[in-house]
Design an enzyme around this catalytic site. Structure first.
Site: not given
Ligand code: F6P
Length: 355
Positions: A13, A105, A129, A173, A224, A281
């Site tokens: 992302g 990740e 994240d 995440r 989320e 975000q």
């Protein structure tokens, strides 16, 4: 071996600060007499031979811009026919002496695999994240919590005016860092994170308690990836609207906010609305803190490769940029720990959080 040419890719992302890293790498590379090849669309560029030469001229004026001039995808070469071999072959064909992989990740786990296959790779930790181990900070996170906090402030005024419950779904995440930081900064009444499964009853208790105390509105910040514990179920569960996994087999998260808002309204009779903050975000311009962190990471990553080192990720520890083994970045997810949960307990009369 002297380093003459390196590649750089941005994967996963997007997040604010990617362009700052690219600019830093190219600036430092020029000072060290190294050429830089941009690989477009993350690991996809290796498979499609999609590259672009990066010069200082090309990277001028991008420091403050969100997104990434190289584009990004979640392509996983290990899911493609002959993918890993094609990556190794392209690396040789382009005569690269090293690669800087900027990602979270997924991207860094691939970087680790290619390092194990003999490529010289250095990782740069990126993700809103903030869930990578091995580093105290990933760039992008600061911007995400700034944006989320501002939006929570805006939701508070309308929640108060209408005496509603506002459920604010944030990204992150399976880690609750954005929820905890933005929730604390935004003065949320309830913060729900993946690290602590929560029942609807715990949330409604707070909402009803506030109403009884003359505060008929509430702000519920929910990650989320939070887990809801139903009273009749053995295990807490995710709430997903899209069940198709991504290229790394991970669930696409999102949808829990609407579910929780519905449950609160059913249980309390108080009108409850959801706002999913979603990709805002991670869109737009990075904060100064993220820009500077990205510049520090980029310059060091270039120096590491130029000094002939690889198989490491640049990381922040005690405000210094250090190098840690690549594998350490993805060995274990960094999640919200007991100290942070305890702090949330102090300020939120939240689920199981009430002192
Ligand atoms: O990892 C960053 C992140 O924004 C997560 O917080 C979120 O779950 C995911 O990416 C969303 O991915 P996509 O943009 O592919 O929907």
């Amino acid at each position: 071996m002297s380093v003459k040419k390196i590649g750089i890719l941005t994967g996963g992302g997007d997040c604010p600060g990617l362009n700052a890293v690219i600019r830093a790498v190219v600036t430092r590379a020029e000072q060290r007499g190294v050429d830089v090849l941009g690989i477009r669309g993350g690991w996809r560029g290796f498979l499609d031979n999609d590259t672009e030469v990066l010069t200082r001229q090309r990277t001028r004026g991008i420091l403050h811009e969100g997104g990434t001039i190289l584009g990004t995808t979640r392509t996983n070469p290990f899911q493609e026919k002959g993918g890993p071999e094609r990556v190794v072959a392209a690396f040789a064909a382009w005569k690269l002496d090293g690669l800087i992989a900027v990602g979270g990740e997924g991207t860094l786990s691939l970087a680790t695999k290619f390092h194990e296959r003999g490529l010289k790779v250095v990782g740069v930790p990126k993700t809103i994240d903030n869930d990578l181990s091995g580093t105290e900070a990933t760039f992008g996170f600061d911007t995400a919590i700034e944006v989320a906090t501002e939006l929570i402030d805006r939701l508070r005024t309308t929640a108060e005016a209408h005496e509603r419950v506002m459920v604010v779904e944030v990204m992150g995440r399976h880690a609750g860092w954005i929820a905890v930081h933005a929730g604390l900064a935004g003065g949320a009444d309830v913060i729900v994170v993946p690290e602590r499964p929560t029942t609807i009853e715990e949330i409604t208790k707070v909402v009803l308690m506030r109403r009884a105390e003359g505060k008929p509105f509430s702000i519920v910040v929910i990650a989320e990836g939070a887990l809801i514990q139903e009273s009749d179920a053995k295990e807490a569960h995710l709430v997903l609207t899209n069940i198709a996994p991504d290229a790394f087999g991970r669930p696409r998260l999102g949808g829990i906010g609407a579910h929780v808002a519905r449950c609160i309204e059913d249980a309390t009779g108080i009108e409850s609305r959801t706002t999913v903050l979603g990709h805002v975000q991670r869109g737009g311009t990075p904060t100064a803190r993220d820009r500077v962190l990205a510049l520090r990471y980029g310059a060091r990553a270039m120096d590491v490769l130029a000094d002939g080192k690889s198989g490491v990720m640049v990381a922040l520890r005690a405000d210094r940029i250090v190098e840690v083994p690549l594998a350490e970045a993805t060995k274990q997810r960094k999640t919200v720990d007991a100290e942070w949960l305890a702090l949330a307990d102090v300020f939120c009369a939240g689920p199981g959080l009430a002192p």
